[in-house]
Design an enzyme around this catalytic site. Sequence first.
Site, PDB file in Angstrom:
ATOM      1  N   SER A 174       0.826  -1.197   0.000  1.00 12.15           N
ATOM      2  CA  SER A 174       0.000   0.000   0.000  1.00 12.15           C
ATOM      3  C   SER A 174       0.872   1.263   0.000  1.00 12.15           C
ATOM      4  CB  SER A 174      -0.969  -0.034   1.192  1.00 12.15           C
ATOM      5  OG  SER A 174      -1.976   0.945   1.074  1.00 12.15           O
ATOM      6  N   ASP A 270      -8.302  -3.137  -7.223  1.00 15.17           N
ATOM      7  CA  ASP A 270      -7.776  -2.887  -5.882  1.00 15.17           C
ATOM      8  C   ASP A 270      -8.864  -2.207  -5.044  1.00 15.17           C
ATOM      9  OD1 ASP A 270      -6.534  -1.031  -3.817  1.00 15.17           O
ATOM     10  OD2 ASP A 270      -4.765  -2.164  -4.429  1.00 15.17           O
ATOM     11  N   HIS A 337      -6.334  -5.995  -1.700  1.00 18.25           N
ATOM     12  CA  HIS A 337      -5.395  -4.894  -1.461  1.00 18.25           C
ATOM     13  C   HIS A 337      -4.306  -5.423  -0.551  1.00 18.25           C
ATOM     14  CE1 HIS A 337      -3.973  -0.771  -1.158  1.00 18.25           C
ATOM     15  NE2 HIS A 337      -3.931  -0.877   0.159  1.00 18.25           N
TER      16      HIS A 337
END
Length: 399
Positions: A174, A270, A337
């Site tokens: 991330s 995502d 994610h």
Amino acid sequence: MTDPNSYQWICYALGLMMLLKTEGLFVGITILDSAVAKGAVCLDGSPPAYHYDKGSGSGINSWLIHIEGGGWCNNVTSCLARKNTHLGSSNKMEKQIAFSGILSSNRNFNPDFYNWNRIKIRYCDGSSLTGDVETVNPETRLQFRGARIWLAVIEDLLLKGMKNAENAILSGCSAGGLTSILHCDSFKALLPMGAKVKCLSDAGYFINARDISGAPHIQSYFNQVVSTHESSKNLPQSCASRFGPTMCFFPQYASQQIQTPLFILNAAYDYWQIRNILAPAEEDPQGAWALCKLDIMNCSPVQLKVMQDFRMEFLDALSILQRLSSTGMFIDSCYAHCQSEMQEFWFRYDSPILANTTVAKAVANWFYDRVPFKKVDCPYPCNLSCPVVSSTSEAFPEL
């Protein structure tokens, strides 16, 4: 007759044993007190931290540096909200965390990197380790020193043996995946000349897309992040001079200038980008997208069409990297994610696959130059190997 309380404890013990078997042992925290004198501190002024599991055997001179994710803060208000959490203070961080997926020490679950030196750098600055503001506001006492944290931790690891690295990967999830792109070349420059160095970005390829209202929501947000943390001087300068600092917070622009080989691991759908770039809450006041964002199976045909268009925009943003022979890619159609730290995505009997290959094997084949891997999945819902995932995790804050 079995006592109900005893039965519950047996179930708990068995569950814990299974967790330890798949996740590996818990790794203690290292607080880098010496970094404070260099001004390398978290938002609240506490020292930076990382978790380190030493390598062994053939992996003794191989290093995997993985950077924690957790969004960003774009102004004083949002940074104050993080200041007294683990995303702003090492005083609030867990003292031990489980290493799983790419960080696992279990050969059965991480066959190519299990015996490397594996480090997880904790994320406590809110700028993907790019900020550097000298002055400290006397009222808020906020300190924006992400770039100094980056350098202090890497220098400490060099002293602990990374100066002898033969193999090294800079990875992250991330906001940490974005860090692994932005600091990729500087990471390579700090390591021995002959070392094999590559970078892996997991769920860090945030694209410059307009939201469902047509507004440039994420571009405005990143502009505020860069301004608040004074990140411009720590972004790739060849990119900043061409596109401007804010644009270089987007990988589609920054990665064009990076010389070190990159592997992009990302879901084309995502869920963080769907929730925060495509359909942010402020552009959906009636909550029409709420159930869809929670689970892609709840999406209406109209919403799915919007998401399919977003996928095409995402793939277009990857097009320049796709033409580079050194680039690796695993772009699946899961609603996910961050996949490298989650065992069920990284390497397990039920992990998602592309071209009959798991994420773990694709990354290893690319790193060791065994087989090039650059695959893009077919559109949702074609990949039946994707785990069913709900996007309710609090590990990745909303904008």
